[in-house]
Write a protein that holds these residues in place. Structure first.
Motif, PDB file in Angstrom:
ATOM      1  N   TYR A  89       0.792  -0.890   0.028  1.00 52.38           N
ATOM      2  CA  TYR A  89       0.033  -0.135  -0.025  1.00 52.38           C
ATOM      3  C   TYR A  89       1.042   1.327  -0.052  1.00 52.38           C
ATOM      4  O   TYR A  89       2.160   1.210   0.422  1.00 52.38           O
ATOM      5  CB  TYR A  89      -1.099  -0.008   1.187  1.00 52.38           C
ATOM      6  CG  TYR A  89      -1.982  -0.858   1.076  1.00 52.38           C
ATOM      7  CD1 TYR A  89      -3.161  -0.745   0.458  1.00 52.38           C
ATOM      8  CD2 TYR A  89      -1.735  -2.288   1.432  1.00 52.38           C
ATOM      9  CE1 TYR A  89      -4.020  -1.853   0.255  1.00 52.38           C
ATOM     10  CE2 TYR A  89      -2.754  -3.270   1.375  1.00 52.38           C
ATOM     11  CZ  TYR A  89      -3.914  -3.256   0.643  1.00 52.38           C
ATOM     12  OH  TYR A  89      -4.881  -4.155   0.600  1.00 52.38           O
ATOM     13  N   VAL A  90       0.265   2.232  -0.818  1.00 53.57           N
ATOM     14  CA  VAL A  90       1.201   3.752  -0.855  1.00 53.57           C
ATOM     15  C   VAL A  90       0.454   4.440   0.314  1.00 53.57           C
ATOM     16  O   VAL A  90      -0.795   4.689   0.409  1.00 53.57           O
ATOM     17  CB  VAL A  90       0.944   4.107  -1.983  1.00 53.57           C
ATOM     18  CG1 VAL A  90       1.489   5.483  -2.457  1.00 53.57           C
ATOM     19  CG2 VAL A  90       1.643   3.003  -3.307  1.00 53.57           C
ATOM     20  N   TYR A  91       1.538   5.075   0.857  1.00 52.83           N
ATOM     21  CA  TYR A  91       1.065   6.219   1.811  1.00 52.83           C
ATOM     22  C   TYR A  91       1.674   7.503   1.220  1.00 52.83           C
ATOM     23  O   TYR A  91       2.698   7.482   0.738  1.00 52.83           O
ATOM     24  CB  TYR A  91       1.448   6.100   3.119  1.00 52.83           C
ATOM     25  CG  TYR A  91       3.099   5.951   3.471  1.00 52.83           C
ATOM     26  CD1 TYR A  91       3.608   6.874   3.865  1.00 52.83           C
ATOM     27  CD2 TYR A  91       3.547   4.703   3.177  1.00 52.83           C
ATOM     28  CE1 TYR A  91       5.262   6.697   4.181  1.00 52.83           C
ATOM     29  CE2 TYR A  91       4.893   4.334   3.585  1.00 52.83           C
ATOM     30  CZ  TYR A  91       5.780   5.628   3.948  1.00 52.83           C
ATOM     31  OH  TYR A  91       7.315   5.406   4.219  1.00 52.83           O
ATOM     32  N   ARG A  92       0.754   8.814   1.322  1.00 56.42           N
ATOM     33  CA  ARG A  92       1.210   9.867   1.025  1.00 56.42           C
ATOM     34  C   ARG A  92       0.864  11.251   2.022  1.00 56.42           C
ATOM     35  O   ARG A  92      -0.170  11.086   2.418  1.00 56.42           O
ATOM     36  CB  ARG A  92       0.455  10.383  -0.409  1.00 56.42           C
ATOM     37  CG  ARG A  92       0.900   9.342  -1.740  1.00 56.42           C
ATOM     38  CD  ARG A  92       0.127   9.949  -2.842  1.00 56.42           C
ATOM     39  NE  ARG A  92       0.225   8.804  -3.993  1.00 56.42           N
ATOM     40  CZ  ARG A  92       1.074   8.449  -4.839  1.00 56.42           C
ATOM     41  NH1 ARG A  92       2.188   9.345  -4.610  1.00 56.42           N
ATOM     42  NH2 ARG A  92       0.950   7.478  -5.712  1.00 56.42           N
ATOM     43  N   VAL A  93       1.984  12.089   1.784  1.00 53.81           N
ATOM     44  CA  VAL A  93       1.821  13.203   2.696  1.00 53.81           C
ATOM     45  C   VAL A  93       2.072  14.427   1.571  1.00 53.81           C
ATOM     46  O   VAL A  93       2.992  14.577   1.126  1.00 53.81           O
ATOM     47  CB  VAL A  93       2.824  13.382   3.891  1.00 53.81           C
ATOM     48  CG1 VAL A  93       2.693  14.328   4.698  1.00 53.81           C
ATOM     49  CG2 VAL A  93       2.654  11.932   4.770  1.00 53.81           C
ATOM     50  N   GLU A  94       0.994  15.134   1.497  1.00 54.06           N
ATOM     51  CA  GLU A  94       0.861  16.249   0.841  1.00 54.06           C
ATOM     52  C   GLU A  94       0.933  17.448   1.852  1.00 54.06           C
ATOM     53  O   GLU A  94       0.195  17.609   2.678  1.00 54.06           O
ATOM     54  CB  GLU A  94      -0.156  16.478  -0.285  1.00 54.06           C
ATOM     55  CG  GLU A  94      -0.032  17.687  -1.046  1.00 54.06           C
ATOM     56  CD  GLU A  94      -1.244  17.607  -2.182  1.00 54.06           C
ATOM     57  OE1 GLU A  94      -1.075  18.223  -3.084  1.00 54.06           O
ATOM     58  OE2 GLU A  94      -2.112  17.140  -1.910  1.00 54.06           O
ATOM     59  N   ALA A  95       1.948  18.516   1.573  1.00 55.07           N
ATOM     60  CA  ALA A  95       1.909  19.527   2.368  1.00 55.07           C
ATOM     61  C   ALA A  95       2.159  20.832   1.606  1.00 55.07           C
ATOM     62  O   ALA A  95       2.882  20.967   0.597  1.00 55.07           O
ATOM     63  CB  ALA A  95       3.267  19.642   3.361  1.00 55.07           C
ATOM     64  N   ASN A  96       1.074  21.871   1.860  1.00 54.47           N
ATOM     65  CA  ASN A  96       1.166  23.117   1.198  1.00 54.47           C
ATOM     66  C   ASN A  96       1.948  24.142   1.955  1.00 54.47           C
ATOM     67  O   ASN A  96       1.474  24.713   3.133  1.00 54.47           O
ATOM     68  CB  ASN A  96      -0.520  23.507   1.068  1.00 54.47           C
ATOM     69  CG  ASN A  96      -0.534  24.869   0.280  1.00 54.47           C
ATOM     70  OD1 ASN A  96      -1.681  25.491   0.597  1.00 54.47           O
ATOM     71  ND2 ASN A  96       0.242  25.286  -0.828  1.00 54.47           N
ATOM     72  N   VAL A  97       3.195  24.559   1.398  1.00 51.95           N
ATOM     73  CA  VAL A  97       3.924  25.128   2.010  1.00 51.95           C
ATOM     74  C   VAL A  97       3.922  26.848   1.941  1.00 51.95           C
ATOM     75  O   VAL A  97       4.278  27.626   2.597  1.00 51.95           O
ATOM     76  CB  VAL A  97       5.630  24.941   1.745  1.00 51.95           C
ATOM     77  CG1 VAL A  97       5.603  23.458   2.360  1.00 51.95           C
ATOM     78  CG2 VAL A  97       5.849  25.018   0.224  1.00 51.95           C
ATOM     79  N   LEU A  98       3.360  27.178   0.506  1.00 53.63           N
ATOM     80  CA  LEU A  98       3.112  28.758   0.399  1.00 53.63           C
ATOM     81  C   LEU A  98       2.289  28.643  -0.845  1.00 53.63           C
ATOM     82  O   LEU A  98       2.893  28.448  -1.963  1.00 53.63           O
ATOM     83  CB  LEU A  98       4.385  29.439   0.200  1.00 53.63           C
ATOM     84  CG  LEU A  98       4.032  30.923  -0.056  1.00 53.63           C
ATOM     85  CD1 LEU A  98       3.484  31.620   1.152  1.00 53.63           C
ATOM     86  CD2 LEU A  98       5.461  31.630  -0.231  1.00 53.63           C
ATOM     87  N   TRP A  99       1.263  29.112  -0.750  1.00 51.29           N
ATOM     88  CA  TRP A  99       0.129  29.484  -2.120  1.00 51.29           C
ATOM     89  C   TRP A  99       0.117  27.979  -2.716  1.00 51.29           C
ATOM     90  O   TRP A  99      -0.119  26.919  -2.394  1.00 51.29           O
ATOM     91  CB  TRP A  99       0.554  30.600  -2.772  1.00 51.29           C
ATOM     92  CG  TRP A  99       0.179  31.700  -2.085  1.00 51.29           C
ATOM     93  CD1 TRP A  99       1.118  32.814  -1.559  1.00 51.29           C
ATOM     94  CD2 TRP A  99      -1.155  32.406  -1.841  1.00 51.29           C
ATOM     95  NE1 TRP A  99       0.237  33.647  -0.823  1.00 51.29           N
ATOM     96  CE2 TRP A  99      -1.007  33.292  -1.037  1.00 51.29           C
ATOM     97  CE3 TRP A  99      -2.374  31.572  -2.153  1.00 51.29           C
ATOM     98  CZ2 TRP A  99      -2.327  34.429  -0.690  1.00 51.29           C
ATOM     99  CZ3 TRP A  99      -3.709  32.311  -1.607  1.00 51.29           C
ATOM    100  CH2 TRP A  99      -3.267  33.484  -0.824  1.00 51.29           C
ATOM    101  N   GLU A 100       0.743  28.121  -4.129  1.00 54.39           N
ATOM    102  CA  GLU A 100       0.740  26.767  -5.160  1.00 54.39           C
ATOM    103  C   GLU A 100       1.847  25.998  -4.856  1.00 54.39           C
ATOM    104  O   GLU A 100       1.962  24.941  -5.266  1.00 54.39           O
ATOM    105  CB  GLU A 100       0.550  27.060  -6.498  1.00 54.39           C
ATOM    106  CG  GLU A 100       1.785  27.525  -7.050  1.00 54.39           C
ATOM    107  CD  GLU A 100       2.310  28.979  -6.520  1.00 54.39           C
ATOM    108  OE1 GLU A 100       3.447  29.530  -7.014  1.00 54.39           O
ATOM    109  OE2 GLU A 100       1.493  29.695  -5.954  1.00 54.39           O
TER     110      GLU A 100
END
Length: 238
Positions: A166-177
């Motif tokens: 299984y795949v785990y993902r962590v997405e983080a928005n560091v500044l606008w786009e």
């Protein structure tokens, strides 16, 4: 699972008793639920939900064990930052479930900031997520420090998954786009397993921003249940 009790109307607010199953380290826990108040959920257009993984076990079978997804978080001062989502996919890229999403985005903030966590929203079909799923995943923005989320090996409906990768993902928005996306894979089966995620900068200019998320990794312990003592029993807006 969550238990929800509707309370009296209070200036267009809804009082609920919420007991989610997702665990966030660094947050106070209690053996009993906490009475909280939330604004009404934002109205979202009805769109088809993301396809569920079909790699589930028979309903009578138990989940395979416990996965820990951990990372180091450093909150960055300023606006248009500090949004995070953590989710699971199967090996074919089918959405399984969301472990954590900061409440601003999870509760409709993507309408005001479309660039906030776009990969998670597209993968999960979050605009059509059920209210139960939103409540189980939506949490305040985390404080700086080490974080651990727990996955009990079930999909968004609570059905246990089959053995496999299984795949785990962590997405983080560091500044606008500007975002970072961590991706790793973990084996669920009869043996313990561990892995370290790789990072991608989206776009490459995100590399020049302060480090917000680092050292993303996962471990799996077979036959370990999710302890009731670790379940967070309250939520608020962020």
């Amino acid at each position: 699972m969550e238990s929800v009790m509707e309370g009296p109307s209070m200036s267009n607010r809804t009082s609920r008793l919420i007991v989610p199953i997702i665990v966030i380290s660094g947050v106070a826990v209690t053996a009993s639920a906490t009475y909280v108040q939330q604004l009404p959920d934002a109205q979202r257009p009805v769109e088809p939900a993301a396809p569920l993984s079909t790699a589930t076990l028979a309903p009578s079978e138990e989940s395979l064990g416990l996965v820990r997804v951990s990372y180091q978080l450093t909150r960055v001062p300023g606006h248009a930052r500090n949004q995070v989502a953590v989710w699971i996919e199967d090996e074919e890229g089918n959405y399984v479930r969301t472990l954590f999403a900061t409440s601003f985005t999870a509760n409709g903030g993507y309408d005001r900031r479309p660039e906030s966590l776009p990969q998670w929203r597209a993968t999960s079909g979050w605009e059509s997520a059920s209210e139960e799923e939103i409540r189980s995943a939506s949490r305040p923005a985390q404080n700086s420090g080490p974080q651990t989320l727990y996955w009990d090996g079930t999909d968004r409906t609570g059905a246990p998954m089959r053995p496999g990768r299984y795949v785990y993902r962590v997405e983080a928005n560091v500044l606008w786009e500007k975002r970072v996306l961590f991706t790793g894979a973990i084996e669920l089966g009869e043996e313990p397993s561990t892995s370290v995620a790789d990072v991608a900068y989206l776009p490459e200019a995100a590399r020049d921003e302060p480090v917000m998320v680092a050292d993303v990794r996962a471990s799996f312990t077979p036959d370990e249940p999710l302890s009731p003592d670790d379940v967070t029993t309250w939520t608020r807006g962020s």
